[in-house]
Design a protein around this motif. Structure first.
Motif, PDB file in Angstrom:
ATOM      1  N   PHE A 181      -3.811  -7.204  -2.673  1.00  0.00           N
ATOM      2  CA  PHE A 181      -3.427  -6.613  -3.957  1.00  0.00           C
ATOM      3  C   PHE A 181      -3.838  -5.148  -3.988  1.00  0.00           C
ATOM      4  O   PHE A 181      -4.871  -4.764  -3.432  1.00  0.00           O
ATOM      5  CB  PHE A 181      -4.119  -7.341  -5.111  1.00  0.00           C
ATOM      6  CG  PHE A 181      -3.539  -8.698  -5.396  1.00  0.00           C
ATOM      7  CD1 PHE A 181      -2.824  -8.951  -6.556  1.00  0.00           C
ATOM      8  CD2 PHE A 181      -3.706  -9.734  -4.492  1.00  0.00           C
ATOM      9  CE1 PHE A 181      -2.292 -10.196  -6.806  1.00  0.00           C
ATOM     10  CE2 PHE A 181      -3.174 -10.989  -4.730  1.00  0.00           C
ATOM     11  CZ  PHE A 181      -2.458 -11.217  -5.886  1.00  0.00           C
ATOM     12  N   LYS A 182      -3.020  -4.323  -4.634  1.00  0.00           N
ATOM     13  CA  LYS A 182      -3.359  -2.917  -4.813  1.00  0.00           C
ATOM     14  C   LYS A 182      -3.009  -2.486  -6.228  1.00  0.00           C
ATOM     15  O   LYS A 182      -1.854  -2.638  -6.661  1.00  0.00           O
ATOM     16  CB  LYS A 182      -2.612  -2.036  -3.806  1.00  0.00           C
ATOM     17  CG  LYS A 182      -3.023  -0.564  -3.867  1.00  0.00           C
ATOM     18  CD  LYS A 182      -4.496  -0.390  -3.556  1.00  0.00           C
ATOM     19  CE  LYS A 182      -4.928   1.063  -3.612  1.00  0.00           C
ATOM     20  NZ  LYS A 182      -6.390   1.220  -3.345  1.00  0.00           N
ATOM     21  N   LEU A 183      -4.002  -1.961  -6.945  1.00  0.00           N
ATOM     22  CA  LEU A 183      -3.803  -1.462  -8.304  1.00  0.00           C
ATOM     23  C   LEU A 183      -3.941   0.054  -8.307  1.00  0.00           C
ATOM     24  O   LEU A 183      -4.952   0.598  -7.860  1.00  0.00           O
ATOM     25  CB  LEU A 183      -4.838  -2.076  -9.253  1.00  0.00           C
ATOM     26  CG  LEU A 183      -4.766  -1.615 -10.717  1.00  0.00           C
ATOM     27  CD1 LEU A 183      -3.489  -2.134 -11.386  1.00  0.00           C
ATOM     28  CD2 LEU A 183      -5.998  -2.069 -11.489  1.00  0.00           C
ATOM     29  N   LEU A 184      -2.901   0.743  -8.793  1.00  0.00           N
ATOM     30  CA  LEU A 184      -2.951   2.188  -8.978  1.00  0.00           C
ATOM     31  C   LEU A 184      -2.739   2.488 -10.460  1.00  0.00           C
ATOM     32  O   LEU A 184      -2.471   1.580 -11.256  1.00  0.00           O
ATOM     33  CB  LEU A 184      -1.885   2.868  -8.125  1.00  0.00           C
ATOM     34  CG  LEU A 184      -2.057   2.729  -6.597  1.00  0.00           C
ATOM     35  CD1 LEU A 184      -0.881   3.369  -5.868  1.00  0.00           C
ATOM     36  CD2 LEU A 184      -3.368   3.342  -6.128  1.00  0.00           C
ATOM     37  N   VAL A 185      -2.839   3.761 -10.812  1.00  0.00           N
ATOM     38  CA  VAL A 185      -2.695   4.148 -12.227  1.00  0.00           C
ATOM     39  C   VAL A 185      -1.769   5.354 -12.323  1.00  0.00           C
ATOM     40  O   VAL A 185      -2.038   6.409 -11.732  1.00  0.00           O
ATOM     41  CB  VAL A 185      -4.061   4.493 -12.866  1.00  0.00           C
ATOM     42  CG1 VAL A 185      -3.871   4.803 -14.356  1.00  0.00           C
ATOM     43  CG2 VAL A 185      -5.058   3.361 -12.688  1.00  0.00           C
ATOM     44  N   VAL A 193       4.925   1.577  -3.864  1.00  0.00           N
ATOM     45  CA  VAL A 193       5.400   0.830  -2.696  1.00  0.00           C
ATOM     46  C   VAL A 193       4.829   1.424  -1.413  1.00  0.00           C
ATOM     47  O   VAL A 193       4.400   0.694  -0.510  1.00  0.00           O
ATOM     48  CB  VAL A 193       6.941   0.821  -2.647  1.00  0.00           C
ATOM     49  CG1 VAL A 193       7.432   0.248  -1.325  1.00  0.00           C
ATOM     50  CG2 VAL A 193       7.509   0.010  -3.819  1.00  0.00           C
ATOM     51  N   ARG A 194       4.784   2.759  -1.322  1.00  0.00           N
ATOM     52  CA  ARG A 194       4.264   3.413  -0.111  1.00  0.00           C
ATOM     53  C   ARG A 194       2.808   3.027   0.135  1.00  0.00           C
ATOM     54  O   ARG A 194       2.412   2.660   1.251  1.00  0.00           O
ATOM     55  CB  ARG A 194       4.379   4.931  -0.240  1.00  0.00           C
ATOM     56  CG  ARG A 194       3.995   5.686   1.026  1.00  0.00           C
ATOM     57  CD  ARG A 194       3.835   7.177   0.784  1.00  0.00           C
ATOM     58  NE  ARG A 194       2.700   7.466  -0.072  1.00  0.00           N
ATOM     59  CZ  ARG A 194       1.438   7.456   0.351  1.00  0.00           C
ATOM     60  NH1 ARG A 194       1.155   7.161   1.611  1.00  0.00           N
ATOM     61  NH2 ARG A 194       0.447   7.741  -0.485  1.00  0.00           N
ATOM     62  N   VAL A 195       1.986   3.096  -0.920  1.00  0.00           N
ATOM     63  CA  VAL A 195       0.570   2.750  -0.783  1.00  0.00           C
ATOM     64  C   VAL A 195       0.410   1.262  -0.475  1.00  0.00           C
ATOM     65  O   VAL A 195      -0.405   0.870   0.364  1.00  0.00           O
ATOM     66  CB  VAL A 195      -0.217   3.130  -2.059  1.00  0.00           C
ATOM     67  CG1 VAL A 195      -1.657   2.631  -1.975  1.00  0.00           C
ATOM     68  CG2 VAL A 195      -0.206   4.641  -2.261  1.00  0.00           C
ATOM     69  N   GLY A 196       1.228   0.422  -1.140  1.00  0.00           N
ATOM     70  CA  GLY A 196       1.183  -1.009  -0.870  1.00  0.00           C
ATOM     71  C   GLY A 196       1.500  -1.322   0.587  1.00  0.00           C
ATOM     72  O   GLY A 196       0.843  -2.165   1.217  1.00  0.00           O
ATOM     73  N   LEU A 209       0.725  -7.333  -3.257  1.00  0.00           N
ATOM     74  CA  LEU A 209       1.214  -7.197  -4.631  1.00  0.00           C
ATOM     75  C   LEU A 209       0.722  -5.851  -5.148  1.00  0.00           C
ATOM     76  O   LEU A 209      -0.479  -5.647  -5.358  1.00  0.00           O
ATOM     77  CB  LEU A 209       0.707  -8.359  -5.494  1.00  0.00           C
ATOM     78  CG  LEU A 209       1.303  -8.579  -6.898  1.00  0.00           C
ATOM     79  CD1 LEU A 209       0.779  -7.592  -7.915  1.00  0.00           C
ATOM     80  CD2 LEU A 209       2.833  -8.580  -6.879  1.00  0.00           C
ATOM     81  N   ALA A 210       1.633  -4.908  -5.316  1.00  0.00           N
ATOM     82  CA  ALA A 210       1.291  -3.572  -5.810  1.00  0.00           C
ATOM     83  C   ALA A 210       1.618  -3.500  -7.292  1.00  0.00           C
ATOM     84  O   ALA A 210       2.720  -3.881  -7.713  1.00  0.00           O
ATOM     85  CB  ALA A 210       2.067  -2.510  -5.037  1.00  0.00           C
ATOM     86  N   ASN A 211       0.660  -3.021  -8.074  1.00  0.00           N
ATOM     87  CA  ASN A 211       0.908  -2.885  -9.517  1.00  0.00           C
ATOM     88  C   ASN A 211       0.224  -1.647 -10.070  1.00  0.00           C
ATOM     89  O   ASN A 211      -0.688  -1.098  -9.461  1.00  0.00           O
ATOM     90  CB  ASN A 211       0.519  -4.135 -10.308  1.00  0.00           C
ATOM     91  CG  ASN A 211      -0.822  -4.747  -9.944  1.00  0.00           C
ATOM     92  OD1 ASN A 211      -1.236  -5.709 -10.545  1.00  0.00           O
ATOM     93  ND2 ASN A 211      -1.531  -4.207  -8.972  1.00  0.00           N
ATOM     94  N   GLN A 220       3.357  -8.347 -20.605  1.00  0.00           N
ATOM     95  CA  GLN A 220       4.012  -7.604 -19.522  1.00  0.00           C
ATOM     96  C   GLN A 220       3.026  -7.298 -18.405  1.00  0.00           C
ATOM     97  O   GLN A 220       1.911  -6.816 -18.644  1.00  0.00           O
ATOM     98  CB  GLN A 220       4.582  -6.283 -20.043  1.00  0.00           C
ATOM     99  CG  GLN A 220       5.153  -5.387 -18.929  1.00  0.00           C
ATOM    100  CD  GLN A 220       5.604  -4.038 -19.432  1.00  0.00           C
ATOM    101  OE1 GLN A 220       6.553  -3.941 -20.184  1.00  0.00           O
ATOM    102  NE2 GLN A 220       4.913  -2.980 -19.009  1.00  0.00           N
ATOM    103  N   HIS A 221       3.427  -7.612 -17.186  1.00  0.00           N
ATOM    104  CA  HIS A 221       2.629  -7.244 -16.010  1.00  0.00           C
ATOM    105  C   HIS A 221       3.612  -7.060 -14.862  1.00  0.00           C
ATOM    106  O   HIS A 221       3.992  -8.020 -14.190  1.00  0.00           O
ATOM    107  CB  HIS A 221       1.605  -8.342 -15.670  1.00  0.00           C
ATOM    108  CG  HIS A 221       0.651  -7.935 -14.576  1.00  0.00           C
ATOM    109  ND1 HIS A 221      -0.670  -8.317 -14.581  1.00  0.00           N
ATOM    110  CD2 HIS A 221       0.824  -7.189 -13.450  1.00  0.00           C
ATOM    111  CE1 HIS A 221      -1.271  -7.834 -13.500  1.00  0.00           C
ATOM    112  NE2 HIS A 221      -0.373  -7.144 -12.803  1.00  0.00           N
ATOM    113  N   ILE A 222       4.030  -5.818 -14.685  1.00  0.00           N
ATOM    114  CA  ILE A 222       5.022  -5.540 -13.642  1.00  0.00           C
ATOM    115  C   ILE A 222       4.314  -5.444 -12.290  1.00  0.00           C
ATOM    116  O   ILE A 222       3.376  -4.662 -12.117  1.00  0.00           O
ATOM    117  CB  ILE A 222       5.793  -4.247 -13.941  1.00  0.00           C
ATOM    118  CG1 ILE A 222       6.563  -4.407 -15.262  1.00  0.00           C
ATOM    119  CG2 ILE A 222       6.750  -3.901 -12.800  1.00  0.00           C
ATOM    120  CD1 ILE A 222       7.278  -3.154 -15.729  1.00  0.00           C
ATOM    121  N   GLY A 223       4.749  -6.264 -11.353  1.00  0.00           N
ATOM    122  CA  GLY A 223       4.173  -6.259 -10.016  1.00  0.00           C
ATOM    123  C   GLY A 223       5.267  -6.262  -8.970  1.00  0.00           C
ATOM    124  O   GLY A 223       6.313  -6.894  -9.148  1.00  0.00           O
TER     125      GLY A 223
END
Length: 256
Positions: A181-185, A193-196, A209-211, A220-223
């Protein structure tokens, strides 16, 4: 399938009453766990005291940890006696842990003592080297107080980098379908997508799963689920993310 899920957020102690943690609730991990359980899989669920967790069932094993060190020990203990078909590493793991804590006065006293006993510091290169050396030594100061006094105007907290838990998962369980999993802000979809993809390649995941935190509001939780071929699928809620992950892990496991 035998599934391992990590969820919630680790907490690193400052003293016996204070800690550094993050805002993870474990809600997404719980949703994923419940979905795997509903499909009849056995789930070993590693989580933290403050996080929500799946509904208790006979095929659910709960393990509670607090720190990143606890997490590492718990996982290695599990890996020592069982093999997992899938690993869902959704836990928000602290990047740093506390090394020591000093009051402003004590820090200045220690730093001044170390610098003045050393040689010529008029040269910038020498001064820089001695500062690094001094900070390294001061960081190793043993934390004596069980509760740090609150009388100081400034409290200096030394942090050191934690090991990356996800980096050991493929090495320890090479057969498992691994989801990171990767969470960015506040980033673009392209950057997400690139970081994921970079996390997926670096840690030899099957999926990531990048979100983006700014895209998580209420229900709402777009992943974006990314696979090794660079294909992406987007889900809009935690329930949709959970169903997508379970579906992809089952498919990957069956086709191995």
């Amino acid at each position: 399938m035998n599934i391992l899920i990590t969820a919630g957020g680790t907490s690193e102690k400052i003293d016996n009453v204070r800690s550094i943690t993050n805002h993870s609730t474990g809600r997404l991990g719980k949703e994923i766990g419940d979905t795997f359980l509903a499909q009849g899989h056995h789930v070993t669920y590693v989580t933290t005291p403050q996080a929500v967790r799946p509904t208790s069932e006979s095929n659910l094993t709960l393990i509670e940890i607090e720190t990143t060190k606890d997490l590492e020990s718990a996982l290695l203990e599990q890996f020592g006696h069982q093999t997992f078909d899938g690993i869902i590493h959704s836990m928000a793991v602290s990047d740093f842990t506390t090394e020591t804590t000093l009051s402003e006065d004590l820090f200045i006293e220690k730093l001044a003592a170390k610098l003045t006993k050393d040689g010529d510091l008029s040269d910038l290169a020498n001064l820089t080297e001695e500062l690094y050396h001094s900070l390294d030594e001061i960081g190793k100061t043993i934390q004596q107080e069980k509760k740090i006094p609150s009388g100081t105007d400034r409290l200096l907290l030394f942090l050191k980098k934690n090991p990356k838990i996800i980096a050991m998962l493929r090495e320890q369980q090479p057969q498992a379908v691994l989801v990171g999993f990767k969470l960015l802000v506040g980033v673009s979809t392209e950057e997400l997508v690139r970081v994921g993809q970079s996390i997926l390649a670096k840690n030899r995941c099957d999926f990531v799963l990048a979100n983006d935190l700014e895209e998580i509001h209420g229900d709402q939780h777009i992943g974006i689920l990314i696979d090794k071929q660079g294909h992406t699928e987007t889900a809009q809620t935690k329930n949709e993310i959970a169903k997508l992950i379970v579906k992809k892990v089952e498919e990957k496991w069956r086709n191995q």
